[in-house]
Enzyme design. Structure first.
Site, PDB file in Angstrom:
ATOM      1  N   ASP A   9      36.756  54.262  99.039  1.00 15.96           N
ATOM      2  CA  ASP A   9      37.531  55.291  99.485  1.00 15.96           C
ATOM      3  C   ASP A   9      36.813  55.956 101.008  1.00 15.96           C
ATOM      4  O   ASP A   9      36.243  55.304 101.387  1.00 15.96           O
ATOM      5  CB  ASP A   9      37.601  56.499  98.581  1.00 15.96           C
ATOM      6  N   CYS A  65      32.477  54.316  96.238  1.00 14.47           N
ATOM      7  CA  CYS A  65      33.141  55.736  96.667  1.00 14.47           C
ATOM      8  C   CYS A  65      31.767  56.407  96.827  1.00 14.47           C
ATOM      9  O   CYS A  65      30.670  55.727  96.937  1.00 14.47           O
ATOM     10  CB  CYS A  65      33.794  56.310  95.579  1.00 14.47           C
ATOM     11  N   THR A  67      29.998  58.378  94.853  1.00 16.00           N
ATOM     12  CA  THR A  67      28.973  58.339  93.761  1.00 16.00           C
ATOM     13  C   THR A  67      29.082  56.811  93.054  1.00 16.00           C
ATOM     14  O   THR A  67      28.244  56.526  92.021  1.00 16.00           O
ATOM     15  CB  THR A  67      29.257  59.428  92.695  1.00 16.00           C
ATOM     16  N   ILE A  69      31.066  56.870  90.567  1.00 19.27           N
ATOM     17  CA  ILE A  69      31.553  57.156  89.352  1.00 19.27           C
ATOM     18  C   ILE A  69      32.997  56.823  89.145  1.00 19.27           C
ATOM     19  O   ILE A  69      33.545  56.328  88.277  1.00 19.27           O
ATOM     20  CB  ILE A  69      30.996  58.466  88.729  1.00 19.27           C
ATOM     21  N   GLY A  70      33.839  57.619  90.110  1.00 23.07           N
ATOM     22  CA  GLY A  70      35.217  57.500  90.200  1.00 23.07           C
ATOM     23  C   GLY A  70      35.905  56.021  90.117  1.00 23.07           C
ATOM     24  O   GLY A  70      36.817  55.809  89.358  1.00 23.07           O
ATOM     25  N   HIS A  98      23.873  40.192  80.669  1.00 27.35           N
ATOM     26  CA  HIS A  98      24.515  41.025  79.335  1.00 27.35           C
ATOM     27  C   HIS A  98      26.060  41.361  79.320  1.00 27.35           C
ATOM     28  O   HIS A  98      26.471  41.032  78.122  1.00 27.35           O
ATOM     29  CB  HIS A  98      23.578  42.116  78.814  1.00 27.35           C
ATOM     30  N   ARG A 132      25.193  35.727  72.073  1.00 31.86           N
ATOM     31  CA  ARG A 132      25.397  37.124  71.397  1.00 31.86           C
ATOM     32  C   ARG A 132      26.134  37.921  72.340  1.00 31.86           C
ATOM     33  O   ARG A 132      26.745  38.906  71.844  1.00 31.86           O
ATOM     34  CB  ARG A 132      23.985  37.666  70.776  1.00 31.86           C
ATOM     35  N   HIS A 133      25.779  38.022  73.583  1.00 37.19           N
ATOM     36  CA  HIS A 133      26.419  38.842  74.578  1.00 37.19           C
ATOM     37  C   HIS A 133      27.881  38.729  74.610  1.00 37.19           C
ATOM     38  O   HIS A 133      28.810  39.628  74.855  1.00 37.19           O
ATOM     39  CB  HIS A 133      25.734  38.804  75.845  1.00 37.19           C
ATOM     40  N   ARG A 136      29.685  40.499  71.797  1.00 34.96           N
ATOM     41  CA  ARG A 136      29.874  42.038  72.058  1.00 34.96           C
ATOM     42  C   ARG A 136      30.885  42.214  73.105  1.00 34.96           C
ATOM     43  O   ARG A 136      31.382  43.057  73.013  1.00 34.96           O
ATOM     44  CB  ARG A 136      28.408  42.295  72.697  1.00 34.96           C
TER      45      ARG A 136
HETATM   46  C1  RB5 Z   1      35.302  61.959  97.375  1.00 33.01           C
HETATM   47  O1  RB5 Z   1      34.911  63.231  97.928  1.00 33.01           O
HETATM   48  C2  RB5 Z   1      34.524  61.648  96.027  1.00 33.01           C
HETATM   49  O2  RB5 Z   1      34.965  62.403  95.147  1.00 33.01           O
HETATM   50  C3  RB5 Z   1      34.650  60.253  95.700  1.00 33.01           C
HETATM   51  O3  RB5 Z   1      34.238  59.198  96.766  1.00 33.01           O
HETATM   52  C4  RB5 Z   1      33.922  59.639  94.420  1.00 33.01           C
HETATM   53  O4  RB5 Z   1      32.643  60.159  94.479  1.00 33.01           O
HETATM   54  C5  RB5 Z   1      34.550  60.076  93.308  1.00 33.01           C
HETATM   55  O5  RB5 Z   1      34.105  59.953  92.196  1.00 33.01           O
END
Ligand code: RB5
Length: 142
Positions: A9, A65, A67, A69-70, A98, A132-133, A136
């Site tokens: 992003d 992105c 973090t 995470i998204g 793994h 084994r992996h 899983r």
């Molecule tokens: C964008 O500001 C931010 O939310 C995105 O890049 C990301 O970190 C979401 O998980």
């Protein structure tokens, strides 16, 4: 010829360009699914585009992105995707050994460039241990 898919992003665009140049230098053919500008955009759009390609072609992908995470949440909604958000080389090594991860997620606001390069190199040079992996992994979609 080694192939790889990348997408990001707006928060990940600079790191994607750096990693892309590195991968091309290593001999990879990189397919870039965007985004292509720093204008604010929605990470799931790019995660889904990359994941469809990785599922269809069976080659690895990298999602970036802010973090990481998204991107990892979006990617792991795909049945054929095992996406791993890595912040250390150890994560990268063991998610290949793994989990047989096929998508690497990075957080451009969390992980510096040098570490990101090392994580990418480890991710791409480490093979799956199987055994084994594999059992899983089979259970993930059971
Ligand atoms: C964008 O500001 C931010 O939310 C995105 O890049 C990301 O970190 C979401 O998980």
């Amino acid at each position: 010829m080694k192939s790889i898919h990348m997408a990001c992003d707006h928060a990940g665009i600079e790191l994607k360009e750096t990693l892309r140049a590195h991968l091309e230098k290593m001999g990879y053919t990189v397919t870039d699914h965007g985004t292509h500008s720093k204008e604010s955009c929605d990470y799931p759009v790019f995660a889904h585009a990359l994941c469809h390609a990785v599922e269809a072609e069976g080659v690895p992908g990298i999602l970036i992105c802010g973090t990481g995470i998204g991107m990892s949440i979006a990617a792991n909604r795909h049945k054929g995707i095992r996406a791993a958000l890595c912040t250390t080389e150890l994560h990268a090594r063991f998610t290949r050994l793994h989990n047989n991860a096929n998508v690497l997620c990075l957080g451009a606001r969390v992980t510096g460039v040098e570490l990101a390069l090392a994580i990418v190199d480890t991710f791409l040079s480490t093979g799956f241990e199987g055994g084994r992996h594999q059992r899983r992994i089979d259970l993930l979609n059971a």
